[in-house]
Design an enzyme around this catalytic site. Structure first.
Site, PDB file in Angstrom:
ATOM      1  CB  THR A 191      -0.885   0.001   1.262  1.00  0.00           C
ATOM      2  OG1 THR A 191      -1.622  -1.212   1.277  1.00  0.00           O
ATOM      3  CG2 THR A 191      -1.821   1.183   1.270  1.00  0.00           C
TER       4      THR A 191
ATOM      5  NE  ARG B 298      -9.615  -3.935  -2.412  1.00  0.00           N
ATOM      6  CZ  ARG B 298     -10.431  -3.803  -3.444  1.00  0.00           C
ATOM      7  NH1 ARG B 298     -10.901  -4.892  -4.052  1.00  0.00           N
ATOM      8  NH2 ARG B 298     -10.776  -2.615  -3.893  1.00  0.00           N
TER       9      ARG B 298
ATOM     10  CE  LYS C 216      -5.286  -1.664   1.554  1.00  0.00           C
ATOM     11  NZ  LYS C 216      -4.060  -2.407   1.709  1.00  0.00           N
TER      12      LYS C 216
ATOM     13  CG  ASN D 172      -7.230   0.169   4.478  1.00  0.00           C
ATOM     14  OD1 ASN D 172      -8.278  -0.463   4.360  1.00  0.00           O
ATOM     15  ND2 ASN D 172      -6.042  -0.386   4.388  1.00  0.00           N
TER      16      ASN D 172
ATOM     17  CB  CYS E 169      -4.336  -1.719   7.043  1.00  0.00           C
ATOM     18  SG  CYS E 169      -3.734  -3.296   6.505  1.00  0.00           S
TER      19      CYS E 169
HETATM   20  N1  SAJ Z   1     -11.388  -1.245  14.941  1.00  0.00           N
HETATM   21  C1  SAJ Z   1     -12.214  -0.443  15.717  1.00  0.00           C
HETATM   22  N2  SAJ Z   1     -13.512  -0.290  15.347  1.00  0.00           N
HETATM   23  C2  SAJ Z   1     -14.032  -0.900  14.228  1.00  0.00           C
HETATM   24  C3  SAJ Z   1     -13.169  -1.708  13.455  1.00  0.00           C
HETATM   25  C4  SAJ Z   1     -11.853  -1.873  13.829  1.00  0.00           C
HETATM   26  O1  SAJ Z   1     -11.780   0.116  16.721  1.00  0.00           O
HETATM   27  O2  SAJ Z   1     -15.218  -0.739  13.946  1.00  0.00           O
HETATM   28  C5  SAJ Z   1      -9.976  -1.374  15.322  1.00  0.00           C
HETATM   29  C6  SAJ Z   1      -9.555  -2.812  15.549  1.00  0.00           C
HETATM   30  O3  SAJ Z   1      -9.734  -3.161  16.906  1.00  0.00           O
HETATM   31  C7  SAJ Z   1      -8.075  -2.776  15.168  1.00  0.00           C
HETATM   32  C8  SAJ Z   1      -8.017  -1.722  14.073  1.00  0.00           C
HETATM   33  O4  SAJ Z   1      -9.210  -0.926  14.217  1.00  0.00           O
HETATM   34  O5  SAJ Z   1      -7.267  -2.348  16.246  1.00  0.00           O
HETATM   35  C9  SAJ Z   1      -7.954  -2.299  12.675  1.00  0.00           C
HETATM   36  O6  SAJ Z   1      -8.966  -3.246  12.615  1.00  0.00           O
HETATM   37  P1  SAJ Z   1      -9.443  -3.873  11.204  1.00  0.00           P
HETATM   38  O7  SAJ Z   1     -10.633  -4.733  11.471  1.00  0.00           O
HETATM   39  O8  SAJ Z   1      -9.577  -2.804  10.207  1.00  0.00           O
HETATM   40  O9  SAJ Z   1      -8.285  -4.870  10.866  1.00  0.00           O
HETATM   41  P2  SAJ Z   1      -7.057  -4.752   9.873  1.00  0.00           P
HETATM   42  O10 SAJ Z   1      -6.096  -3.736  10.302  1.00  0.00           O
HETATM   43  O11 SAJ Z   1      -6.571  -6.147   9.707  1.00  0.00           O
HETATM   44  O12 SAJ Z   1      -7.716  -4.220   8.536  1.00  0.00           O
HETATM   45  C10 SAJ Z   1      -7.894  -5.072   7.470  1.00  0.00           C
HETATM   46  C11 SAJ Z   1      -7.860  -4.139   6.313  1.00  0.00           C
HETATM   47  N3  SAJ Z   1      -7.621  -4.895   5.128  1.00  0.00           N
HETATM   48  C12 SAJ Z   1      -6.762  -4.377   4.231  1.00  0.00           C
HETATM   49  O13 SAJ Z   1      -6.188  -3.322   4.369  1.00  0.00           O
HETATM   50  C13 SAJ Z   1      -6.521  -5.188   3.031  1.00  0.00           C
HETATM   51  C14 SAJ Z   1      -9.156  -3.368   6.188  1.00  0.00           C
HETATM   52  O14 SAJ Z   1      -9.240  -2.767   4.891  1.00  0.00           O
HETATM   53  C15 SAJ Z   1     -10.358  -4.233   6.381  1.00  0.00           C
HETATM   54  O15 SAJ Z   1     -11.528  -3.416   6.325  1.00  0.00           O
HETATM   55  C16 SAJ Z   1     -10.265  -4.900   7.728  1.00  0.00           C
HETATM   56  O16 SAJ Z   1      -9.114  -5.760   7.670  1.00  0.00           O
HETATM   57  C17 SAJ Z   1     -11.510  -5.714   8.043  1.00  0.00           C
HETATM   58  O17 SAJ Z   1     -12.586  -5.405   7.465  1.00  0.00           O
HETATM   59  O18 SAJ Z   1     -11.424  -6.581   8.899  1.00  0.00           O
END
Ligand code: SAJ
Length: 428
Positions: A122, A156, A209, A213, A264
């Site tokens: 990214t 992604r 991308k 995010n 991310c």
């Molecule tokens: N979080 C919150 N509130 C929410 C969602 C997440 O506080 O409503 C926090 C989580 O606890 C974590 C952080 O944000 O600490 C990131 O959480 P995440 O669910 O976004 O997980 P990631 O970082 O693995 O994000 C990935 C990303 N995928 C890519 O970049 C390819 C993101 O685009 C996805 O939306 C996300 O997974 C997903 O949907 O699970």
């Protein structure tokens, strides 16, 4: 219809992004070599063990013999070279393109005429043409878009997601030339069942991308701000979100928590903010969202300090159990984890944090949950691991814990309140 001959593919960087991709491309009939700078990672993969916690990868490694190496000259035998290295930020949140630059410098001497280079990492819109392209041209002596192709097909990956994986997540792709775009789209269509959307330019693919995010980050900041307001108004934000979700259109729930971690969501917006600044534009809204989300770990410790004080205790000198080090549930990844900021803030306030995370035992200061809780004045749930979600009030009381701050709003709030434990959620 004869099976389409696979390409020779080099995947640079064998982490959460590169290793699943290399395994998938190999399974789909391409001749793959995975290249990484870390000999320990190469040894782990050669031993059939995933270098990071991922049951699916471990299963696949048991079935697929992957050719992995630390030798970048292997790129000379590859028609397609895919760069999957991290693009983190520095402590001051400025983009750190060092791993990407080093990867480009390592492959550039070996790419051949006709090689297709694809960046999956990214990056901010413009980075492929302003950072990657000049390095590849300078060192290879070749011309991008003429002698070799350069494309961007952002990853992604969603660590720990049982439903969406590299094999079925839709992709977008952009390239310097139509020929490069056609080759890129054809390659990804040969390995994934999801859609592959061609973009008009490489910059558009980079922007797709980043906005995905950034969209998530600002929506999380929105509910985090609501949570801090509703804590004062005595409104349970989770109930309100459940209510808002009954609207069948134009509402997408996000959830407040003790902070936003990972490689991310808390990182990508800074790439756009910095690129905007470089072009004379201030992303005030994106910057404010980052500020709100970055404030949640301290907000969580403030909730704890107030709850202890109401019970006649003080935070300074108290043992506090911090449950969870990973940035999200049921994985072992601590990158940008809010837990680390919570621990820092507890120590700044002279408390004595003790940590336990069943997925990150080697970084936990307690050997067990019991050891972390015994003698603790309070506990903070910092990661909503499945092991923590079903913890009952009696379990905490048994260890003498009288205050619980539920940083991921994952406990049965009403049971805790009924038990006499002082319960604080984030916005509930
Ligand atoms: N979080 C919150 N509130 C929410 C969602 C997440 O506080 O409503 C926090 C989580 O606890 C974590 C952080 O944000 O600490 C990131 O959480 P995440 O669910 O976004 O997980 P990631 O970082 O693995 O994000 C990935 C990303 N995928 C890519 O970049 C390819 C993101 O685009 C996805 O939306 C996300 O997974 C997903 O949907 O699970």
């Amino acid at each position: 219809m004869p099976k389409q001959k696979g390409s020779t593919v080099a995947v640079i960087g064998l982490g959460y992004v590169g290793l699943p991709l290399a395994l998938l491309a190999a399974r789909k009939g391409h001749e793959v070599v995975g290249i990484d700078i870390d000999p320990k990672k190469i040894a782990s993969i050669n031993a059939g063990v995933s270098p990071f916690f991922d049951e699916e990868i471990t299963k696949q490694l048991a079935k697929t013999r992957l050719d992995v190496d630390t030798d970048f000259s292997r790129v000379k035998d590859s028609e397609i070279v895919i760069i999957c290295v991290p693009t983190p930020v520095h402590e001051d949140h400025s983009p750190d393109l060092e791993p990407l630059i080093r990867a480009c410098e390592s492959i550039a001497p070996h790419i051949q005429k006709g090689t297709l280079v694809i960046v999956e990492s990214t990056v901010n819109p413009g980075a492929c043409e302003s950072v990657v392209l000049p390095i590849l041209e300078r060192i290879s002596g070749m011309k991008a878009g003429v002698d070799f192709e350069l494309s961007h097909c952002p990853e992604r990956v969603n660590p720990g997601d049982p439903k969406w994986g590299v094999h079925n997540i839709n992709r977008v792709a952009g390239s310097l030339t139509k020929a490069g775009l056609d080759r890129t789209v054809a390659f990804y269509r040969s390995i994934i069942s999801g859609k592959v959307q061609p973009m008009k330019t490489i910059k558009e693919a980079e922007a797709v991308k980043i906005i995905e995010n950034t969209f998530r980050d600002v929506n999380i900041a929105f509910v985090n701000e609501l949570a801090m307001s509703f804590d004062r108004l005595g409104i349970d934000i989770l109930s309100v979100l459940e209510g808002a979700k009954t609207k069948p259109f134009a509402f997408l729930a996000h959830y407040p928590s003790c902070g936003v971690g990972g490689h991310c969501i808390p990182v990508d917006p800074y790439y756009l903010i910095e690129e905007g600044k470089r072009n004379g534009f201030n992303h005030d809204f994106l910057s404010l969202a980052r500020k709100i989300n970055n404030s949640m770990p301290v907000y969580t410790v403030e909730l704890l300090e107030r709850a202890l004080r109401e019970g006649g205790h003080i935070l300074s000198g108290s043992k506090i159990a911090v449950l969870g080090l990973a940035y999200k549930a049921d994985i072992d990844d601590m990158r940008e984890s809010p837990s680390l900021r919570i621990i820092e803030e507890l120590e700044r306030r002279k408390a004595e944090p003790v940590t336990f995370d069943p997925y990150v035992r080697n970084r936990s200061t307690a050997r067990s949950l019991t050891q972390a809780l015994t003698g603790a004045a309070a506990a903070i749930i910092a990661t909503n691991h499945k092991e923590f979600k079903q913890l009952t009030p009696d379990y905490f009381k048994k260890h003498g814990v009288t205050v619980v701050v539920d940083g991921k709003n994952c406990l049965a709030k009403d049971d805790f309140i009924a038990s006499g434990i002082v319960y604080r959620g984030i916005g509930r």
